[in-house]
Design a protein around this motif. Structure first.
Motif, PDB file in Angstrom:
ATOM      1  N   VAL A  14      42.815  51.082  10.027  1.00  0.00           N
ATOM      2  CA  VAL A  14      42.544  49.780  10.654  1.00  0.00           C
ATOM      3  C   VAL A  14      41.054  49.477  10.621  1.00  0.00           C
ATOM      4  CG1 VAL A  14      42.577  48.531  12.854  1.00  0.00           C
ATOM      5  CG2 VAL A  14      44.595  49.796  12.110  1.00  0.00           C
ATOM      6  N   ALA A  15      40.219  50.473  10.909  1.00  0.00           N
ATOM      7  CA  ALA A  15      38.768  50.274  10.887  1.00  0.00           C
ATOM      8  C   ALA A  15      38.279  49.937   9.478  1.00  0.00           C
ATOM      9  CB  ALA A  15      38.059  51.516  11.419  1.00  0.00           C
ATOM     10  N   VAL A  16      38.851  50.594   8.479  1.00  0.00           N
ATOM     11  CA  VAL A  16      38.467  50.314   7.087  1.00  0.00           C
ATOM     12  C   VAL A  16      38.857  48.885   6.713  1.00  0.00           C
ATOM     13  CG1 VAL A  16      38.922  50.910   4.676  1.00  0.00           C
ATOM     14  CG2 VAL A  16      38.516  52.718   6.350  1.00  0.00           C
ATOM     15  N   ALA A  37      42.181  35.302  10.587  1.00  0.00           N
ATOM     16  CA  ALA A  37      43.401  35.099   9.806  1.00  0.00           C
ATOM     17  C   ALA A  37      43.503  36.147   8.695  1.00  0.00           C
ATOM     18  CB  ALA A  37      43.421  33.691   9.211  1.00  0.00           C
ATOM     19  N   GLY A  38      42.382  36.459   8.047  1.00  0.00           N
ATOM     20  CA  GLY A  38      42.384  37.479   7.005  1.00  0.00           C
ATOM     21  C   GLY A  38      42.741  38.853   7.551  1.00  0.00           C
ATOM     22  N   GLU A  39      42.273  39.171   8.751  1.00  0.00           N
ATOM     23  CA  GLU A  39      42.603  40.462   9.364  1.00  0.00           C
ATOM     24  C   GLU A  39      44.092  40.552   9.689  1.00  0.00           C
ATOM     25  OE1 GLU A  39      38.201  41.090  11.457  1.00  0.00           O
ATOM     26  OE2 GLU A  39      39.846  40.114  12.535  1.00  0.00           O
ATOM     27  N   ILE A  40      44.672  39.453  10.144  1.00  0.00           N
ATOM     28  CA  ILE A  40      46.116  39.451  10.418  1.00  0.00           C
ATOM     29  C   ILE A  40      46.908  39.653   9.125  1.00  0.00           C
ATOM     30  CG2 ILE A  40      48.035  38.043  11.238  1.00  0.00           C
ATOM     31  CD1 ILE A  40      46.105  36.741  13.200  1.00  0.00           C
ATOM     32  N   LEU A  41      46.497  38.956   8.059  1.00  0.00           N
ATOM     33  CA  LEU A  41      47.179  39.103   6.777  1.00  0.00           C
ATOM     34  C   LEU A  41      47.054  40.539   6.246  1.00  0.00           C
ATOM     35  CD1 LEU A  41      46.110  35.756   5.076  1.00  0.00           C
ATOM     36  CD2 LEU A  41      48.349  36.324   6.009  1.00  0.00           C
ATOM     37  N   ALA A  42      45.883  41.156   6.436  1.00  0.00           N
ATOM     38  CA  ALA A  42      45.699  42.551   6.012  1.00  0.00           C
ATOM     39  C   ALA A  42      46.604  43.475   6.815  1.00  0.00           C
ATOM     40  CB  ALA A  42      44.236  42.957   6.174  1.00  0.00           C
ATOM     41  N   GLY A  43      46.729  43.201   8.103  1.00  0.00           N
ATOM     42  CA  GLY A  43      47.627  44.002   8.939  1.00  0.00           C
ATOM     43  C   GLY A  43      49.078  43.862   8.505  1.00  0.00           C
ATOM     44  N   MET A  44      49.472  42.655   8.099  1.00  0.00           N
ATOM     45  CA  MET A  44      50.839  42.461   7.599  1.00  0.00           C
ATOM     46  C   MET A  44      51.069  43.289   6.344  1.00  0.00           C
ATOM     47  SD  MET A  44      51.095  38.330   8.176  1.00  0.00           S
ATOM     48  CE  MET A  44      52.569  38.176   7.165  1.00  0.00           C
ATOM     49  N   LEU A  45      50.032  43.430   5.518  1.00  0.00           N
ATOM     50  CA  LEU A  45      50.171  44.172   4.268  1.00  0.00           C
ATOM     51  C   LEU A  45      50.445  45.652   4.520  1.00  0.00           C
ATOM     52  CD1 LEU A  45      49.930  44.239   1.153  1.00  0.00           C
ATOM     53  CD2 LEU A  45      47.471  44.612   1.451  1.00  0.00           C
ATOM     54  N   VAL A  46      49.771  46.234   5.534  1.00  0.00           N
ATOM     55  CA  VAL A  46      49.901  47.681   5.776  1.00  0.00           C
ATOM     56  C   VAL A  46      50.867  47.994   6.907  1.00  0.00           C
ATOM     57  CG1 VAL A  46      47.568  48.100   4.931  1.00  0.00           C
ATOM     58  CG2 VAL A  46      47.939  47.728   7.373  1.00  0.00           C
ATOM     59  N   GLY A  47      51.408  46.963   7.576  1.00  0.00           N
ATOM     60  CA  GLY A  47      52.270  47.177   8.725  1.00  0.00           C
ATOM     61  C   GLY A  47      53.737  47.139   8.384  1.00  0.00           C
ATOM     62  N   PHE A 295      42.451  44.305  17.275  1.00  0.00           N
ATOM     63  CA  PHE A 295      43.529  43.474  17.830  1.00  0.00           C
ATOM     64  C   PHE A 295      44.162  42.597  16.753  1.00  0.00           C
ATOM     65  CE2 PHE A 295      44.401  39.118  19.412  1.00  0.00           C
ATOM     66  CZ  PHE A 295      45.624  39.382  20.034  1.00  0.00           C
ATOM     67  N   PHE A 296      43.339  41.919  15.960  1.00  0.00           N
ATOM     68  CA  PHE A 296      43.892  41.010  14.954  1.00  0.00           C
ATOM     69  C   PHE A 296      44.642  41.773  13.857  1.00  0.00           C
ATOM     70  CE2 PHE A 296      40.665  37.824  16.424  1.00  0.00           C
ATOM     71  CZ  PHE A 296      41.592  36.872  16.824  1.00  0.00           C
ATOM     72  N   VAL A 297      44.124  42.914  13.446  1.00  0.00           N
ATOM     73  CA  VAL A 297      44.840  43.714  12.448  1.00  0.00           C
ATOM     74  C   VAL A 297      46.179  44.175  13.019  1.00  0.00           C
ATOM     75  CG1 VAL A 297      44.818  45.853  11.117  1.00  0.00           C
ATOM     76  CG2 VAL A 297      42.762  44.440  11.223  1.00  0.00           C
ATOM     77  N   MET A 298      46.187  44.569  14.286  1.00  0.00           N
ATOM     78  CA  MET A 298      47.420  45.038  14.901  1.00  0.00           C
ATOM     79  C   MET A 298      48.420  43.910  15.091  1.00  0.00           C
ATOM     80  SD  MET A 298      47.322  48.203  14.997  1.00  0.00           S
ATOM     81  CE  MET A 298      48.860  48.396  15.892  1.00  0.00           C
ATOM     82  N   VAL A 299      47.952  42.682  15.268  1.00  0.00           N
ATOM     83  CA  VAL A 299      48.868  41.541  15.298  1.00  0.00           C
ATOM     84  C   VAL A 299      49.629  41.474  13.980  1.00  0.00           C
ATOM     85  CG1 VAL A 299      49.002  39.013  15.293  1.00  0.00           C
ATOM     86  CG2 VAL A 299      47.586  40.172  16.981  1.00  0.00           C
ATOM     87  N   GLY A 300      48.907  41.664  12.864  1.00  0.00           N
ATOM     88  CA  GLY A 300      49.552  41.669  11.562  1.00  0.00           C
ATOM     89  C   GLY A 300      50.451  42.880  11.361  1.00  0.00           C
ATOM     90  N   VAL A 301      50.007  44.056  11.860  1.00  0.00           N
ATOM     91  CA  VAL A 301      50.805  45.279  11.720  1.00  0.00           C
ATOM     92  C   VAL A 301      52.152  45.110  12.411  1.00  0.00           C
ATOM     93  CG1 VAL A 301      50.957  47.691  12.469  1.00  0.00           C
ATOM     94  CG2 VAL A 301      48.860  46.846  11.411  1.00  0.00           C
ATOM     95  N   GLU A 302      52.141  44.522  13.601  1.00  0.00           N
ATOM     96  CA  GLU A 302      53.366  44.373  14.383  1.00  0.00           C
ATOM     97  C   GLU A 302      54.147  43.110  14.023  1.00  0.00           C
ATOM     98  OE1 GLU A 302      51.927  44.576  18.336  1.00  0.00           O
ATOM     99  OE2 GLU A 302      51.418  46.707  18.225  1.00  0.00           O
ATOM    100  N   PHE A 303      53.581  42.279  13.136  1.00  0.00           N
ATOM    101  CA  PHE A 303      54.278  41.072  12.693  1.00  0.00           C
ATOM    102  C   PHE A 303      55.512  41.486  11.893  1.00  0.00           C
ATOM    103  CE2 PHE A 303      55.077  37.692   9.605  1.00  0.00           C
ATOM    104  CZ  PHE A 303      55.055  36.564  10.408  1.00  0.00           C
ATOM    105  N   ASP A 304      56.676  41.028  12.335  1.00  0.00           N
ATOM    106  CA  ASP A 304      57.932  41.465  11.724  1.00  0.00           C
ATOM    107  C   ASP A 304      58.465  40.351  10.827  1.00  0.00           C
ATOM    108  OD1 ASP A 304      60.259  42.679  11.027  1.00  0.00           O
ATOM    109  OD2 ASP A 304      60.843  43.208  13.070  1.00  0.00           O
ATOM    110  N   LEU A 305      58.024  40.355   9.591  1.00  0.00           N
ATOM    111  CA  LEU A 305      58.480  39.336   8.633  1.00  0.00           C
ATOM    112  C   LEU A 305      59.963  39.498   8.327  1.00  0.00           C
ATOM    113  CD1 LEU A 305      57.682  36.986   6.782  1.00  0.00           C
ATOM    114  CD2 LEU A 305      57.126  38.669   5.018  1.00  0.00           C
TER     115      LEU A 305
END
Length: 626
Positions: A14-16, A37-47, A295-305
């Motif tokens: 997440v830090a990286v 928005a970019g951090e959320i999208l990155a979180g979606m990619l790895v989440g 927080f924003f990365v984790m929003v993407g990680v937990e985003f359930d597409l």
């Protein structure tokens, strides 16, 4: 070797990502995607919606909680109540009675109320179709605004001093705070089954008032002196301690933590005074540098597409929610057309559709208390991401390139008399371009003979001020014998020509009060001689500096427009020999600087030093080679 520490793999990834995302977005020159928005999208990619490399664990949950707390805390810190209640400048080309209605806080509240009504209507239409279960929760979520996105957009275009920008900012602040307050009440009622539990919110507000009063009382003892820099950084420690106290207290009494953190930030903003910008700059380093990106990365990680795609009803909700949100948030902006041109009105309507931080946080609360399921939460987050990208892009496209501000160097004197002639000569001696406007031909001839650019026109006439160079003036001084004419000239200079400083002579309490209400600088000539004599008697050295009588050491102001001083701590600034910065004016805030004060673009520096250093200082402040 045994491992006694927590598993850091997910946190490291997440830090990286938080480091890499801004680097990648910086390459997208044409489309400015907000970093959040970019951090959320990155979180979606790895989440869970993508590669599944990051999973929420106890350590990440702690940092995620601190991240949303820091986000709301810094959002509260950004609110300057004095700026919100101030009248500010008036819109151009509007009648006086109509211009008086353009009060940022009142107009922002009106825009929010219209938006809230539209959101209520829209949420109930979705409820009637069986797409949402809790229309009140959705009403508050749709009514939220992306203050964390809107603020940087306004800052980039230097629109905080603009009446148009003031209204947009006020609307975003209100649309962040009131839905958050309402959501806390709804969440308390839903979790506890009783409205009485929501009264704890009043207790939290009351505690905030007590902390404010106690802190103001303790400020008299100057307990923090000498601890603001170095390894102590006492102001930063106090700020984070205040945030954690309110977070813990909110959790203890059953109030939403985001409200407690937001109130803590607002409280610190009120207490910091002239040090607000400096403290905020320090807090941003840890907040936006680490906690908030988590927080924003984790929003993407937990985003359930997958949950969204597998639920036809939730999937159908996305375009309806996006279209409805844009519609109900943009339409109230039509009200701006009463005061502003069509292009600005359309741009404002686009920007006010922006959602992000508070929207996502509010939706997380609604999901946590069971107001709706994971798929609906995913739809709300997706809509917030889309509006956070579209809103700023449309705003900038509609307004076009801001372009560089014309350099303002001159001073316009509205009125020609012995005082303005003497003032004009002194300004010319300092190298300041001076022009004057008056309707008496003999005075125009006299001023022209003194080397002052003179225009024959009424001092409060728009065309006369334009001929005098008001569009390039940094200040206007209205000093005719008629104070109403002075007030009219100062108003015109501020509203029509955007002159940063409008100074007028006035003596009546009514005129002085009007000037103060409108942000104009009024001087009472009846008191000025007495004040000068008083200064000569009580502070002869300081008076000599201000009047320029001391030829060896004098005082001057310089506006920092670029160069190596921007972003530099004062202790590291390479100033010309003998020059000392004694004051920094940053917007409406006056800062008494010290070694750790970081200079920012747009700061007005008041410096003391030898006159022979002024040219070098001027070039340094302008970013030119010395």
């Amino acid at each position: 070797m045994p491992n006694h520490g927590p598993a850091l793999g997910s946190l490291v990834l997440v830090a990286v990502l938080a480091f890499v995302v801004p680097l990648l977005l910086n390459r997208l020159r044409r489309v400015r995607v907000p970093i959040a928005a970019g951090e959320i999208l990155a979180g979606m990619l790895v989440g869970k919606s993508g590669l599944g490399l990051v999973h929420s664990d106890e350590l990440l949950s702690i940092f995620n909680f601190l991240g949303i707390g820091a986000l709301m805390f810094l959002a509260g810190m950004e609110i300057d109540l004095a700026a919100l209640v101030g009248g500010g400048a008036r819109p151009k080309g509007r009648p006086a009675w109509l211009a008086r209605l353009h009060q940022p806080l009142a107009l922002g509240a009106a825009l929010f109320l219209l938006t809230a009504y539209g959101a209520w209507w829209f949420a109930h239409r979705l409820h009637a179709r069986g797409l949402v279960e809790e229309p009140l929760f959705l009403t508050l979520i749709v009514a939220t605004c992306g203050l964390s996105i809107i603020m940087p957009v306004l800052k980039e275009r230097n629109m905080f001093a603009d009446p148009f920008g003031q209204v947009l900012f006020s609307t975003a602040v209100i649309a962040d705070f009131l839905p958050m307050l309402g959501l806390s009440v709804l969440a308390a009622v839903r979790l506890n089954g009783s409205a009485l539990e929501a009264l704890w919110i009043l207790a939290l507000l009351g505690f905030g008032v007590l902390v404010y009063l106690a802190a103001r009382w303790l400020q008299r003892f100057k307990l923090l002196e000498g601890l603001t820099g170095g390894t102590a950084q006492i102001s930063v420690r106090a700020a984070w301690a205040l945030m954690l106290v309110f977070l813990a207290l909110a959790q203890t009494v059953g109030v939403e933590a985001i409200l407690g953190s937001f109130l803590a930030g607002l409280l610190l903003s009120m207490l910091a005074g002239s040090h607000r910008e400096e403290i905020s700059h320090k807090l941003d380093a840890l907040g936006f540098g680490f906690l908030i990106p988590v927080f924003f990365v984790m929003v993407g990680v937990e985003f359930d597409l997958r949950a969204l795609l597998s639920d036809p009803a939730a999937l159908a909700l996305v375009p309806l929610l996006l279209g409805g949100t844009i519609l109900v948030k943009a339409l109230p902006g039509v009200l701006l057309a009463i005061w502003h041109p069509l292009r600005r009105t359309l741009a404002g309507m686009a920007l006010l559709t922006t959602q992000m931080s508070v929207t996502i946080a509010a939706s997380a609360v609604a999901y946590t208390v069971g107001a709706y399921g994971a798929s609906t939460h995913a739809a709300v987050v997706l809509v917030a991401i889309v509006t956070a990208i579209l809103g700023p892009i449309l705003f900038n496209r509609i307004l076009g390139d801001a372009g560089p501000e014309p350099e303002r160097t001159g001073v316009v004197l509205a009125g020609m008399n012995r005082l303005s002639l003497h003032l004009g000569r002194r300004l010319l001696a300092h190298g300041v371009p001076v022009s004057a406007v008056d309707e008496h031909p003999e005075r125009v001839q006299e001023f022209a003979g003194a080397g002052i650019s003179a225009v024959l026109s009424h001092p409060s006439a728009e065309e006369g001020l334009r001929q005098a160079g008001a569009e390039r003036a940094r200040a206007l001084v209205a000093l005719t014998g008629d104070e109403r004419s002075n007030l009219a000239a100062a108003r015109l200079g501020r509203s029509q020509f955007g002159i940063p400083r409008a100074i007028l002579f006035a003596t009546s309490p009514e005129c002085l009060a009007e000037a103060a209400q409108e942000g104009l600088e009024a001087v009472n000539p009846d008191l000025s001689p007495a004040l000068l004599v008083e200064s000569l008697l009580t502070s002869p050295g300081a008076t000599a500096l201000l009047t320029g009588e001391d030829r060896d050491v004098q005082i001057q102001d310089f506006t920092l427009t670029g160069g190596p001083l921007v972003g530099t701590a004062l202790r590291d600034a390479r100033l010309p020999a003998g020059v000392l910065v004694v004051s920094v004016l940053r917007g409406a805030e006056k800062i008494v600087p010290h070694g750790n004060t970081v200079l920012q673009q747009g700061d007005l520096l008041t410096v003391v030093g030898p006159p022979e250093s002024w040219e070098a200082m001027r070039r340094l402040a302008a970013g030119q080679s010395v």
